[in-house]
Design an enzyme around this catalytic site. Structure first.
Site, PDB file in Angstrom:
ATOM      1  N   ASP A  31       1.045  -0.913  -0.061  1.00 37.67           N
ATOM      2  CA  ASP A  31      -0.005  -0.183   0.006  1.00 37.67           C
ATOM      3  C   ASP A  31       0.906   1.713   0.181  1.00 37.67           C
ATOM      4  OD1 ASP A  31      -1.899   1.707   0.019  1.00 37.67           O
ATOM      5  OD2 ASP A  31      -2.561   0.867   2.049  1.00 37.67           O
ATOM      6  N   ASP A  32       0.978   2.157  -1.239  1.00 38.08           N
ATOM      7  CA  ASP A  32       1.819   3.338  -1.232  1.00 38.08           C
ATOM      8  C   ASP A  32       2.789   3.089  -1.413  1.00 38.08           C
ATOM      9  OD1 ASP A  32      -0.867   4.312  -1.239  1.00 38.08           O
ATOM     10  OD2 ASP A  32      -0.537   6.202   0.474  1.00 38.08           O
ATOM     11  N   CYS A  69      -5.640   4.304  -3.900  1.00 39.61           N
ATOM     12  CA  CYS A  69      -5.549   2.764  -3.131  1.00 39.61           C
ATOM     13  C   CYS A  69      -7.212   2.057  -3.814  1.00 39.61           C
ATOM     14  CB  CYS A  69      -5.832   3.136  -1.319  1.00 39.61           C
ATOM     15  SG  CYS A  69      -4.392   3.681  -0.755  1.00 39.61           S
ATOM     16  N   ARG A  73      -7.995  -0.775  -6.059  1.00 41.96           N
ATOM     17  CA  ARG A  73      -8.942  -1.684  -5.112  1.00 41.96           C
ATOM     18  C   ARG A  73     -10.115  -2.196  -5.737  1.00 41.96           C
ATOM     19  NH1 ARG A  73      -5.549  -0.294  -2.208  1.00 41.96           N
ATOM     20  NH2 ARG A  73      -4.607  -1.377  -0.417  1.00 41.96           N
ATOM     21  N   LYS A 134      -6.833  -5.036   3.979  1.00 44.49           N
ATOM     22  CA  LYS A 134      -6.708  -3.538   3.992  1.00 44.49           C
ATOM     23  C   LYS A 134      -8.630  -3.287   2.756  1.00 44.49           C
ATOM     24  CE  LYS A 134      -6.047   0.861   2.158  1.00 44.49           C
ATOM     25  NZ  LYS A 134      -4.449   1.992   2.083  1.00 44.49           N
ATOM     26  N   HIS A 136     -11.223  -1.747   2.127  1.00 35.71           N
ATOM     27  CA  HIS A 136     -11.387   0.195   1.021  1.00 35.71           C
ATOM     28  C   HIS A 136     -12.662   0.243  -0.020  1.00 35.71           C
ATOM     29  CE1 HIS A 136      -8.739   3.933   0.579  1.00 35.71           C
ATOM     30  NE2 HIS A 136      -9.881   4.080   1.394  1.00 35.71           N
ATOM     31  N   HIS A 223       1.938   2.295   3.898  1.00 34.17           N
ATOM     32  CA  HIS A 223       0.928   3.417   3.611  1.00 34.17           C
ATOM     33  C   HIS A 223       1.341   4.179   5.329  1.00 34.17           C
ATOM     34  CE1 HIS A 223      -3.022   5.913   4.562  1.00 34.17           C
ATOM     35  NE2 HIS A 223      -2.992   5.303   3.016  1.00 34.17           N
ATOM     36  N   ASP A 327      -0.424  -0.892  -5.440  1.00 35.57           N
ATOM     37  CA  ASP A 327      -1.699  -0.167  -5.112  1.00 35.57           C
ATOM     38  C   ASP A 327      -1.407   0.742  -6.087  1.00 35.57           C
ATOM     39  OD1 ASP A 327      -1.013   1.353  -2.902  1.00 35.57           O
ATOM     40  OD2 ASP A 327      -2.957   1.593  -2.283  1.00 35.57           O
ATOM     41  N   ASN A 328      -0.891   2.014  -5.918  1.00 36.59           N
ATOM     42  CA  ASN A 328       0.223   2.892  -6.482  1.00 36.59           C
ATOM     43  C   ASN A 328       1.082   3.495  -6.355  1.00 36.59           C
ATOM     44  OD1 ASN A 328      -2.179   4.046  -3.854  1.00 36.59           O
ATOM     45  ND2 ASN A 328      -0.339   4.368  -3.833  1.00 36.59           N
ATOM     46  N   LYS A 371       1.927   8.710  -6.558  1.00 39.43           N
ATOM     47  CA  LYS A 371       0.156   8.852  -6.177  1.00 39.43           C
ATOM     48  C   LYS A 371      -0.866   9.687  -6.634  1.00 39.43           C
ATOM     49  CE  LYS A 371      -3.371   7.612  -1.730  1.00 39.43           C
ATOM     50  NZ  LYS A 371      -2.503   6.795  -0.670  1.00 39.43           N
TER      51      LYS A 371
END
Length: 538
Positions: A31-32, A69, A73, A134, A136, A223, A327-328, A371
Site C-alpha cells: 500500500d503506497d 488506493c 482495489r 485492507k 477499502h 501507507h 496499489d499506486n 500517487k
C-alpha cells in the site's frame, strides 16, 4: 441453482481441470509503496523474501495501477475500470457515509452490484476464499463488506488507513462481520494480517485438503502513519543521512544494472529542494521519516517470508501461484517534507504521519510524480509472479516487458481456475470483463497482451496508452486541455513531450479517451468537485 450464468469471453481461456489440479492463488498487495523500493527493483531496503520470489519467478517492468488506493482495489477485485464499479473517485469516509457519493453511477463510494469480485467468481469455481488486510471498498453497510462480496473469511480493516499498533474504531479491526477491540501490547497490523492469513489457510486445508484456496493479503504497509517496531527502524539508522537525491542516483544506477530500466531513459529531475539546504535538525527528522518507512517495507517482507515458510513446510508451494503488486505510486501527501508531529515519530501514536513528496520522489525512481497523478510515478507498480508448477525453470528470473493493468488480474485468475467470467450474478447483469489473461506471459510468450488501448482517469488526471505511445494530462483548471505525448519505448521517464511534433497522434488518442470516458461513466472533474462540495454541505 448456481448463482452464475456463464458467458464464454474471447478474453478468457476456458480450461478443463479438476479441483486437485487447480493452483492455489495468493494475491499480495502493498500500500503506497514506490516502484523502486524493493531490492529486486533497485531499492536499498532489505526485502530478501520478495527478492527470492522474483529470482525464482518473473518480474513485470510495466504493470499499471490506477494511482490511488480504493480505485485500484475496485479495479483489481472486479476486472473493470473503477468508474464501472461505482468507485470513480474514493470510497465513503469512515466518519461520513455519504462522503464521495455524488449520486452518479460512477461515483457512489462503494462497489455496486453490476460487478463481481474475484472472490465471488472463484468461490463458484470451488475455491476457499480468504482475505486479510485492507478492504477499502465500502464499509457503512454490511452488504458492502468482504463476507458479503464472496469471501469465506476476513480479518482486517475496512477503512483506508489505521494506526499499526493500536487500530481503533472506526478505523479499527473487523473479524468476519464483527468489529473487535485490540488490547495486545505487542500488536502490529502487518504481523496480525499474516498470522490470520496462515490460520485461514490452515483451517481451509484441514476441512478439505483437496479444495484449492484463494488468499487476498492486502497489507496496509507502508501507507501512513509512519509506525514501525524499533528493532526494524534500527536496521536503517544513518542509511538516509545523505538525502533523497543521493538515494535516487543510487537506485537509478542499480535499476539499470538489474535491467529494470533502460540506460537511455533520463532520470527525472529532483522534485524538491536540495537536502543540503535543510538545517541539520530537519535533515535528522527527514532521515528518520524515511528510516521508519523503510522499516515498514522491511517488516512486510519478513511477514511474506513467514507465509512462504508455512507454504513450504506444508508442501503447498509448488501448486501455489503468488502474485505481488502495489496499489499506486509512492505517496506525497503531507507536503514536500512530510506531515504529522515530529514528537509522534517512533511512538505508538499518530495517524497522519507521512514522509512527504521529496522521499516519494525517491521511492518512485526514475519516474516523475506520485500517487494521485497518472504520469509513470503514479501508476507504475512492481509486480512479481512466483509459480513453480507454471513458470519454466529457464524462464525463472525473467523480466516481462509487455505491459498489463489491473483488470488483467481477474482475467488471469479466471483462466487459472479453469472457470468463466459471468454475464449475470445473483440476479444482476454484470459488465463485461475489461482485462486479459496474463498466463501466456507467465508461460514464456513474448507477444503483447494488449493491442487495444488502456485508459486512466483520477481526479481529472487522464491518460491513454496505445502500444508505445502514452497520452497523459495532469489536471489543471487554468489549462484543462493540455495533453502530453510520450514514446515510452525511448522515454519511459516522460521527459520529451512529442505532442507538438505529432498532433494527429494526439487527436487520435484524445478521441479514444473521450469515447472510453463516456462508455465507463467518467464525469468531468469540475462537475465531480462541485457535486462533492454540495454533498459535504448537507
Amino acid at each position: 441453482m448456481n448463482k452464475i450464468s456463464l458467458l464464454t469471453l474471447a478474453t478468457t481461456l476456458t480450461l478443463s481441470v479438476s479441483a486437485s489440479e487447480k493452483p492455489n492463488i495468493i494475491l499480495i498487495m502493498s500500500d503506497d509503496m514506490g516502484f523502486s523500493d524493493l531490492g529486486c527493483y533497485g531499492g536499498e531496503i532489505q526485502t530478501p523474501n520478495l527478492d527470492k520470489l522474483a529470482t525464482n519467478g518473473v518480474r513485470f517492468t510495466q504493470f499499471y495501477n490506477t494511482a490511488r488506493c480504493c480505485p485500484t482495489r475496485a479495479s483489481l477485485m472486479t476486472g473493470l475500470y473503477p468508474h464501472q464499479t461505482g468507485i470513480g473517485h474514493m470510497t465513503n469516509d469512515p466518519e461520513n457515509p455519504k462522503a464521495f457519493d455524488i449520486g452518479l453511477p460512477g461515483y457512489r463510494g462503494f462497489l455496486n452490484r453490476n460487478c463481481v469480485t474475484i472472490a465471488e467468481v472463484l468461490k463458484e469455481a470451488g475455491y476457499s476464499t480468504l482475505m486479510t488486510g485492507k478492504w477499502h471498498l465500502g464499509m457503512h453497510e454490511k452488504n458492502q463488506w468482504p463476507l458479503q462480496r464472496g469471501f469465506d473469511q476476513f480479518y482486517g480493516i475496512l477503512a483506508g488507513a489505521s494506526n499499526y499498533f493500536e487500530p481503533r474504531y472506526p478505523r479499527g479491526i473487523t473479524s468476519g462481520n464483527d468489529t473487535i477491540s485490540v488490547n495486545d501490547p505487542d500488536y502490529y497490523t502487518t504481523d496480525a494480517f499474516t498470522d490470520h492469513a496462515i490460520s485461514f489457510i490452515r483451517d481451509a486445508n484441514s476441512k478439505n485438503p483437496e479444495k484449492p484456496f484463494f488468499l487476498y493479503l492486502a497489507y496496509n504497509a507502508p501507507h501512513w502513519p509512519l509506525n514501525a517496531p524499533t528493532e526494524d527502524i534500527d536496521k536503517y539508522r544513518g542509511r538516509y543521512k545523505d538525502g533523497w537525491q543521493a538515494i535516487r542516483e543510487e537506485r537509478y544506477i542499480r535499476m539499470i544494472e538489474l535491467g529494470i530500466i533502460d540506460s537511455s531513459w533520463t532520470l527525472s529531475p529532483q522534485d524538491s529542494r536540495s537536502w543540503d539546504s535543510l538545517p541539520e535538525e530537519k535533515r535528522k527528522e527527514m532521515a528518520l521519516r524515511m528510516e521508519i518507512y523503510a522499516a515498514q517495507v522491511d517488516r512486510m517482507d519478513q511477514n511474506i517470508g513467514r507465509l512462504i515458510d508455512y507454504l513450504e513446510k506444508n508442501n503447498l508451494m509448488d501448486n501455489t501461484i503468488i502474485v505481488f503488486i502495489d496499489d499506486n505510486g509512492a505517496c506525497a501527501e503531507g507536503g514536500e517534507l512530510g506531515g504529522g508531529p515530529v514528537r509522534q515519530l517512533e511512538t505508538r501514536q499518530g495517524y497522519f504521519l507521512t514522509y512527504g513528496q521529496a522521499w516519494a520522489n525517491a521511492s518512485n525512481t526514475p519516474f516523475k510524480r506520485y500517487k494521485h497523478w497518472i504520469h509513470e510515478g503514479g501508476i507504475s507498480s512492481p509486480m512479481i509472479v512466483h509459480w513453480p508448477n507454471g513458470i519454466k525453470e529457464n524462464d525463472q528470473g525473467k523480466f516481462i516487458r509487455q505491459y498489463g493493468f489491473l483488470p488483467d488480474i481477474m482475467a488471469t485468475f479466471v483462466d487459472l481456475a479453469g472457470t468463466q467470467y459471468p454475464e449475470k450474478y445473483d440476479g444482476n447483469d454484470i459488465r463485461p470483463l475489461e482485462g486479459k489473461s496474463l498466463v501466456p506471459l507467465f508461460k514464456g510468450s513474448e507477444k503483447p497482451v494488449h493491442t487495444e488501448p488502456v485508459f486512466w482517469e483520477h481526479e481529472g488526471n487522464k491518460a491513454v496508452r496505445m502500444g508505445k505511445y502514452k497520452l497523459v494530462m495532469a489536471w489543471n483548471n487554468q489549462n484543462p486541455d493540455k495533453w502530453e505525448l510520450y514514446d515510452l519505448e525511448t522515454d519511459r521517464t516522460e521527459m520529451n513531450d512529442l505532442s507538438e511534433q505529432f498532433p494527429d497522434k494526439v487527436y487520435e488518442m484524445k478521441r479514444m479517451w473521450n469515447e472510453w470516458a463516456q462508455r465507463v461513466q467518467v464525469e468531468p472533474w469540475s462537475k465531480v468537485l462541485e457535486l462533492e462540495r454540495k454533498q459535504n454541505k448537507k
